[in-house]
Design a protein around this motif. Sequence first.
Motif, short mmCIF file in Angstrom:
data_model
loop_
_atom_site.label_atom_id
_atom_site.label_comp_id
_atom_site.label_asym_id
_atom_site.label_seq_id
_atom_site.Cartn_x
_atom_site.Cartn_y
_atom_site.Cartn_z
N GLU A 1 -5.77 -34.76 -21.30
CA GLU A 1 -5.71 -33.22 -21.14
C GLU A 1 -6.64 -33.75 -19.39
OE1 GLU A 1 -6.76 -34.00 -23.54
OE2 GLU A 1 -5.95 -32.53 -25.74
N ARG B 1 -14.24 -34.92 -20.93
CA ARG B 1 -12.92 -34.45 -20.65
C ARG B 1 -12.53 -34.61 -19.16
NH1 ARG B 1 -15.36 -28.72 -19.29
NH2 ARG B 1 -17.37 -29.94 -18.78
N ARG C 1 -14.38 -24.82 -15.17
CA ARG C 1 -13.36 -23.41 -15.95
C ARG C 1 -13.41 -22.52 -14.50
NH1 ARG C 1 -15.62 -25.04 -20.59
NH2 ARG C 1 -13.97 -26.22 -21.85
N ASP D 1 -5.63 -21.25 -13.07
CA ASP D 1 -6.67 -21.78 -13.79
C ASP D 1 -5.69 -23.13 -14.89
OD1 ASP D 1 -9.01 -22.62 -15.07
OD2 ASP D 1 -9.61 -21.15 -16.04
N ARG E 1 -9.79 -26.89 -21.63
CA ARG E 1 -10.13 -26.17 -22.20
C ARG E 1 -10.84 -26.88 -22.93
NH1 ARG E 1 -9.66 -22.14 -19.45
NH2 ARG E 1 -7.35 -21.64 -18.55
N ARG E 2 -10.82 -28.44 -24.07
CA ARG E 2 -11.25 -29.18 -24.77
C ARG E 2 -12.78 -28.60 -24.17
NH1 ARG E 2 -9.16 -34.88 -25.79
NH2 ARG E 2 -11.38 -35.17 -26.79
N GLU E 3 -13.68 -29.02 -25.30
CA GLU E 3 -15.30 -29.86 -25.73
C GLU E 3 -15.68 -30.91 -24.38
OE1 GLU E 3 -17.35 -26.56 -25.17
OE2 GLU E 3 -15.49 -25.89 -24.98
#
Length: 376
Positions: free
Chosen positions: A180, A175, A37, A163, A167-169
């Motif tokens: 995504e 990930r 990120r 960016d 976004r997911r954990e």
Amino acid sequence: MHAVLHALAMAGSMAWEIAWALILGFALSAVVQAVVRRSTVVGALGDDRPRTLALAAGLGIASSSCSYAAVALARSLFRKGAGFTAAMAFEIASTNLVVELGVILALLMGWQFTLAEFTGGPLMIVVLALLFRRLLSAQLLGEARRQADRGLAGAMEGHAAMDMSVRREGSFLARLCSPEGFTATAHVFVMEWAAILRDLVLGLLIAGAIAAWVPDSFWQAFFFEGHPLAARFWGPLVGPLVAMASFVCSVGNVPLAVVLWKGGISFGGVVSFIFADLLILPILAIYRRYYGARMARFLLGTFYAAMVVAGAVVEFVFAALGLVPDRADARLPSGGITWDHTTFLNIAFLPLAAVLLVRFLRTGGAGMLRMMGGAP
């Protein structure tokens, strides 16, 4: 007409030779950018300690290889709280220490140039940090920050501000393997291609034209090939000046570097030439918009000095270790498409690029392309 066709044929042959390497490099970069990120980057670069600069370089390696996007992103990091020296280290690494650059250097010029690039790049960052610590005044830094906070647009602002990370954990692998993650990887991959495509095409055309039209005798005289000691000092000094005049940045510099190396520039001169993608005239104009005229001149002087020192040190150290390759080993591809390892590698990697492009277009990528050159 024959000369023009010859130049275009050489440019096309070089493009075919490096296609698979670019796809591989951008795919690896996209994987990292899809998971790391942007906020993580900003929070880690708040000062100019050696550990922070090393981290900035590491994060830069995994970032965009487009010089314009890297310069815009460095300004964005600076505005959000990153130290100025750390932002510049990030900028240098993201254009000169990326995977695709190293692969193409090894492919066209020899693994020694890749090693030189990854040796000289950190050295350039160290020299620049020492110059900043010694010469960068609080007053000049304050002026630069006030100018940066005005937010004047340069180039590739929209791309630098995007960016596209997941976004997911979850773990890195979880990930990345998620839907995504696939989408984010495809978005970064295609946007990176879009960002460097103009410079890559321009670099190939310029290299093809110079290789076809400029006789080797001109370069041999210009680079003092008949005077080995003078050439070792002259190459690192003049390499950045040739790059500044070429208007080509990032990966697009490599084809021209091959032509210059074949023409007689010294080993260290090639290294300083490639580093100077951050000093081409359009980027100097962007520095002026971003940080003001005084800081633009300061960056010109300090960046140039750091490039010359890094190129000269690499020149003499690699020569002492016997690591300077033979010029005859460098290749200017001119045979077109043949059934060799390059063709098989392109056949293997082009479907990967096609899959990522389809995913990009099916997940709203066309709209992102329209925004990549706009305001942040």
